[in-house]
Scaffold this motif. Structure first.
Motif, PDB file in Angstrom:
ATOM      1  N   LYS A 103       0.667  -1.307   0.050  1.00  0.00           N
ATOM      2  CA  LYS A 103       0.024   0.040   0.056  1.00  0.00           C
ATOM      3  C   LYS A 103       0.874   1.308   0.059  1.00  0.00           C
ATOM      4  O   LYS A 103       0.638   2.448  -0.394  1.00  0.00           O
ATOM      5  N   SER A 104       1.930   1.179   0.772  1.00  0.00           N
ATOM      6  CA  SER A 104       3.046   2.190   0.450  1.00  0.00           C
ATOM      7  C   SER A 104       4.189   1.823  -0.404  1.00  0.00           C
ATOM      8  O   SER A 104       5.080   1.205   0.249  1.00  0.00           O
ATOM      9  N   PRO A 105       4.002   1.554  -1.628  1.00  0.00           N
ATOM     10  CA  PRO A 105       5.027   0.916  -2.412  1.00  0.00           C
ATOM     11  C   PRO A 105       6.577   1.171  -2.356  1.00  0.00           C
ATOM     12  O   PRO A 105       7.013   2.228  -2.235  1.00  0.00           O
ATOM     13  N   PRO A 106       7.343   0.334  -2.290  1.00  0.00           N
ATOM     14  CA  PRO A 106       8.789   0.388  -1.938  1.00  0.00           C
ATOM     15  C   PRO A 106       9.223   0.546  -3.224  1.00  0.00           C
ATOM     16  O   PRO A 106       8.838   0.605  -4.279  1.00  0.00           O
ATOM     17  N   ASP A 107      10.593   0.880  -3.020  1.00  0.00           N
ATOM     18  CA  ASP A 107      11.496   1.134  -4.566  1.00  0.00           C
ATOM     19  C   ASP A 107      11.884  -0.169  -5.079  1.00  0.00           C
ATOM     20  O   ASP A 107      11.857  -0.096  -6.733  1.00  0.00           O
ATOM     21  N   VAL A 108      12.061  -0.998  -4.527  1.00  0.00           N
ATOM     22  CA  VAL A 108      12.624  -2.244  -5.017  1.00  0.00           C
ATOM     23  C   VAL A 108      12.085  -3.346  -4.135  1.00  0.00           C
ATOM     24  O   VAL A 108      11.973  -3.376  -2.771  1.00  0.00           O
ATOM     25  N   LEU A 167      -1.819  -6.060  -8.504  1.00  0.00           N
ATOM     26  CA  LEU A 167      -2.161  -4.719  -8.277  1.00  0.00           C
ATOM     27  C   LEU A 167      -1.914  -3.658  -9.082  1.00  0.00           C
ATOM     28  O   LEU A 167      -1.936  -2.463  -8.975  1.00  0.00           O
ATOM     29  N   GLY A 168      -1.302  -4.064 -10.348  1.00  0.00           N
ATOM     30  CA  GLY A 168      -1.051  -3.111 -11.377  1.00  0.00           C
ATOM     31  C   GLY A 168       0.205  -2.109 -10.956  1.00  0.00           C
ATOM     32  O   GLY A 168       0.276  -1.014 -11.575  1.00  0.00           O
ATOM     33  N   LEU A 169       1.028  -2.787  -9.919  1.00  0.00           N
ATOM     34  CA  LEU A 169       2.225  -1.884  -9.591  1.00  0.00           C
ATOM     35  C   LEU A 169       3.576  -2.061 -10.361  1.00  0.00           C
ATOM     36  O   LEU A 169       3.807  -3.179 -10.642  1.00  0.00           O
ATOM     37  N   ASP A 170       3.877  -0.997 -10.934  1.00  0.00           N
ATOM     38  CA  ASP A 170       5.505  -1.258 -11.548  1.00  0.00           C
ATOM     39  C   ASP A 170       6.701  -0.956 -10.424  1.00  0.00           C
ATOM     40  O   ASP A 170       6.932   0.143 -10.214  1.00  0.00           O
ATOM     41  N   ILE A 171       7.023  -2.001  -9.858  1.00  0.00           N
ATOM     42  CA  ILE A 171       8.213  -1.848  -8.865  1.00  0.00           C
ATOM     43  C   ILE A 171       9.387  -2.914  -9.287  1.00  0.00           C
ATOM     44  O   ILE A 171       8.780  -4.235  -9.699  1.00  0.00           O
ATOM     45  N   PRO A 172      10.380  -2.576  -9.455  1.00  0.00           N
ATOM     46  CA  PRO A 172      11.332  -3.616  -9.820  1.00  0.00           C
ATOM     47  C   PRO A 172      11.317  -4.957  -8.868  1.00  0.00           C
ATOM     48  O   PRO A 172      11.672  -4.615  -7.741  1.00  0.00           O
ATOM     49  N   PHE A 173      11.208  -5.864  -9.446  1.00  0.00           N
ATOM     50  CA  PHE A 173      11.261  -7.214  -8.616  1.00  0.00           C
ATOM     51  C   PHE A 173      12.406  -8.163  -9.188  1.00  0.00           C
ATOM     52  O   PHE A 173      12.506  -8.636 -10.310  1.00  0.00           O
ATOM     53  N   ILE A 174      13.388  -8.162  -8.178  1.00  0.00           N
ATOM     54  CA  ILE A 174      14.566  -8.962  -8.556  1.00  0.00           C
ATOM     55  C   ILE A 174      14.619 -10.320  -7.917  1.00  0.00           C
ATOM     56  O   ILE A 174      14.379  -9.985  -6.358  1.00  0.00           O
ATOM     57  N   VAL A 175      14.919 -11.358  -8.298  1.00  0.00           N
ATOM     58  CA  VAL A 175      14.764 -12.424  -7.584  1.00  0.00           C
ATOM     59  C   VAL A 175      16.204 -13.059  -7.111  1.00  0.00           C
ATOM     60  O   VAL A 175      17.343 -12.877  -8.132  1.00  0.00           O
ATOM     61  N   VAL A 176      16.509 -13.360  -6.044  1.00  0.00           N
ATOM     62  CA  VAL A 176      17.825 -13.494  -5.337  1.00  0.00           C
ATOM     63  C   VAL A 176      17.654 -15.077  -4.835  1.00  0.00           C
ATOM     64  O   VAL A 176      16.976 -14.920  -3.774  1.00  0.00           O
ATOM     65  N   SER A 177      18.392 -16.088  -5.275  1.00  0.00           N
ATOM     66  CA  SER A 177      18.220 -17.386  -4.861  1.00  0.00           C
ATOM     67  C   SER A 177      19.586 -18.131  -4.940  1.00  0.00           C
ATOM     68  O   SER A 177      20.548 -17.707  -5.787  1.00  0.00           O
ATOM     69  N   GLY A 178      19.641 -19.057  -4.042  1.00  0.00           N
ATOM     70  CA  GLY A 178      20.931 -19.753  -4.160  1.00  0.00           C
ATOM     71  C   GLY A 178      20.766 -21.066  -4.914  1.00  0.00           C
ATOM     72  O   GLY A 178      21.602 -21.961  -5.143  1.00  0.00           O
ATOM     73  N   ALA A 179      19.563 -21.643  -5.289  1.00  0.00           N
ATOM     74  CA  ALA A 179      19.128 -22.720  -5.831  1.00  0.00           C
ATOM     75  C   ALA A 179      18.228 -22.469  -7.350  1.00  0.00           C
ATOM     76  O   ALA A 179      17.963 -23.895  -7.847  1.00  0.00           O
ATOM     77  N   ILE A 180      18.087 -21.550  -7.752  1.00  0.00           N
ATOM     78  CA  ILE A 180      17.393 -21.420  -8.898  1.00  0.00           C
ATOM     79  C   ILE A 180      18.191 -21.901 -10.226  1.00  0.00           C
ATOM     80  O   ILE A 180      19.470 -21.731 -10.209  1.00  0.00           O
ATOM     81  N   GLY A 181      17.595 -22.650 -10.914  1.00  0.00           N
ATOM     82  CA  GLY A 181      18.243 -23.075 -12.088  1.00  0.00           C
ATOM     83  C   GLY A 181      17.886 -22.253 -13.207  1.00  0.00           C
ATOM     84  O   GLY A 181      16.942 -21.122 -13.346  1.00  0.00           O
ATOM     85  N   GLU A 182      18.510 -22.727 -14.426  1.00  0.00           N
ATOM     86  CA  GLU A 182      18.246 -21.739 -15.809  1.00  0.00           C
ATOM     87  C   GLU A 182      16.795 -21.850 -16.148  1.00  0.00           C
ATOM     88  O   GLU A 182      16.263 -20.702 -16.413  1.00  0.00           O
ATOM     89  N   ASP A 183      16.267 -22.876 -15.973  1.00  0.00           N
ATOM     90  CA  ASP A 183      14.674 -23.013 -16.658  1.00  0.00           C
ATOM     91  C   ASP A 183      13.865 -22.214 -15.683  1.00  0.00           C
ATOM     92  O   ASP A 183      12.974 -21.577 -16.196  1.00  0.00           O
ATOM     93  N   LEU A 184      14.062 -22.335 -14.224  1.00  0.00           N
ATOM     94  CA  LEU A 184      13.390 -21.307 -13.465  1.00  0.00           C
ATOM     95  C   LEU A 184      13.463 -19.896 -13.600  1.00  0.00           C
ATOM     96  O   LEU A 184      12.471 -19.171 -13.737  1.00  0.00           O
TER      97      LEU A 184
END
Length: 425
Positions: free
Chosen positions: A28-33, A55-72
């Motif tokens: 409801k109070s959108p963050p920067d990232v 919600l139609g919000l344009d907020i940069p969404f960065i996935v940080v993971s230790g186990a994500i593979g190329e397909d995911l």
């Protein structure tokens, strides 16, 4: 992650969220990232991204993971994630966030520009469609690119029927040729034009338009033609009706002046007939009255022949009246010379008649009394107008002069002059 952001000169305020309700509340109070681990016990990255998009919000969404593979990684990027990186490569986090924020700023600028463009277009179309003037745009070949609602109403057609059409596809051949010639003249010269056009519509209705055409360049730099026309059909009809009424009025006024002149001439003839039956002294009185009537008839005679029915060319009137008075009194210009110093001047009827009578009395008096016993001399008539529009009418002679002393008899003629000069102010 906080450590890496600070190393990249960010000063982050971070909030760790693990449940969907907390996440939605903070949006409801959108963050920067948003930085999201791909797998979390209660809220994983795909679900968090889905909620964000709902919600139609344009907020940069960065996935940080230790186990994500190329397909995911590919799948989450296709879903709409901004970027992804592995936990063992967190040094890339700062540059990734900076790039994501910069991309967001570009998107926001683009959205604002698009909104501004849409608002501008909406204003343009609303303004043009509410304008009482006809407006149209044509390409260099004469095809209609745009026309407003007023064109549709006056031309009794629609933009969908006219868009992309040439003049000869919309108008009769002669009309189309005339319109095209006007368009080409503006496009070739580069100068705007304005003309009054007579347009014959499909139903035979005639419209008169005051049309302005002008060249201008579109966004690609191509020269196109703009046009604005104002429907002046009613004004033209009114002007023609007024012109017809004015012509009738002028005819009537001329007829009035003609009849007044004729009536005055009848009165002059009656006075002349009466004089022939009277004694010499009475004849002189009637002759004087006859000259006064003729001086007024001469003014109406001049008005009959003028385009201006309210003003008399008084210089021409003075010349004519003076010569007629010389002839009426039988005085030749070889004995008494007539000298005129007259400015070109027009007087209205209310001024011309009193001035004509004054002139009649003064010149008649000079001719009768200034040069007795075949004495020679000169009569001078001056007519001048100064810079303040004060008019001077002056009659002078070098004859014997008026009798001296206050006891001299005041004639009817000088009495008339006195009354009329007071009337004229």
């Amino acid at each position: 992650m906080v450590h890496e952001l600070r190393r990249s000169w960010f000063d982050p305020t971070c909030v760790r969220l693990e449940r969907e309700t907390e996440y939605l509340a903070h949006l409801k109070s959108p963050p920067d990232v948003i930085l999201a681990d791909y797998r979390m016990p209660q809220l994983d990255a795909p679900r968090a991204l889905e909620l964000l998009q709902n919600l139609g919000l344009d907020i940069p969404f960065i996935v940080v993971s230790g186990a994500i593979g190329e397909d995911l990684a590919v799948a989450i990027m296709r879903q709409g994630a901004t970027d992804y990186l592995l936990k063992d490569r967190l040094r890339r986090l700062g540059p990734a966030v900076r790039r994501a924020l910069a991309d967001k700023q570009v998107r926001e600028g683009k959205r604002e520009a698009e909104l501004a463009l849409r608002a501008s277009e909406a204003r343009f179309y609303s303004f043009m469609n509410h304008s009482p003037a006809l407006a149209f745009i044509k390409d260099p070949d004469g095809r209609i690119l745009y026309m407003n609602n007023t064109c549709e109403q006056v031309w009794t057609t629609s933009l969908s029927q006219c868009e992309g059409k040439l003049d000869h596809e919309l108008w009769p051949a002669a009309e189309a040729a005339r319109l095209r010639a006007g368009d080409l003249s503006v496009l070739k010269s580069g100068n705007p034009s304005h003309t009054v056009e007579e347009l014959c519509l499909a139903g035979g209705d005639i419209r008169h338009l005051l049309s302005y055409r002008f060249p201008f360049d579109d966004a690609t730099g191509s020269r196109i033609l703009g046009g604005i026309s104002i429907d002046i059909t009613e004004q033209i009809r009114t002007e023609r009706a007024l012109a017809a009424a004015l012509a009738v009025q002028e005819t009537l006024v001329k007829e009035v002046h003609h009849r007044v002149k004729n009536n005055l001439q009848i009165i002059s003839s009656l006075l002349n007939m009466q004089a022939e039956l009277c004694e010499p002294e009475q004849q002189a009185v009637l002759r004087d009255s006859q000259l006064r009537v003729q001086s007024m008839a001469l003014i109406h005679d001049r008005l009959c022949g003028n385009n201006d029915l309210e003003h008399v060319d008084f210089r021409e009137y003075v010349e004519t009246l003076a010569r007629e008075l010389f002839a009426a009194h039988g005085v030749g210009t070889d004995r008494v010379r007539l000298r005129l110093a007259l400015d070109p001047l027009s007087l209205d009827l209310n001024q011309a008649i009193p001035c004509g009578l004054i002139l009649n009395e003064l010149v008649s008096n000079a001719l009768k009394y200034a040069f007795p016993s075949a004495r020679t001399g000169e009569i001078l008539i001056e007519l001048h107008c100064d810079q303040e529009d004060h008019i001077t009418l002056r009659v002078a002679d070098d004859g014997v002069g008026m009798p001296p002393g206050p006891g001299r008899k005041k004639s009817l003629g000088l009495g008339i002059v006195d009354v009329l000069t007071r009337q004229l102010g």
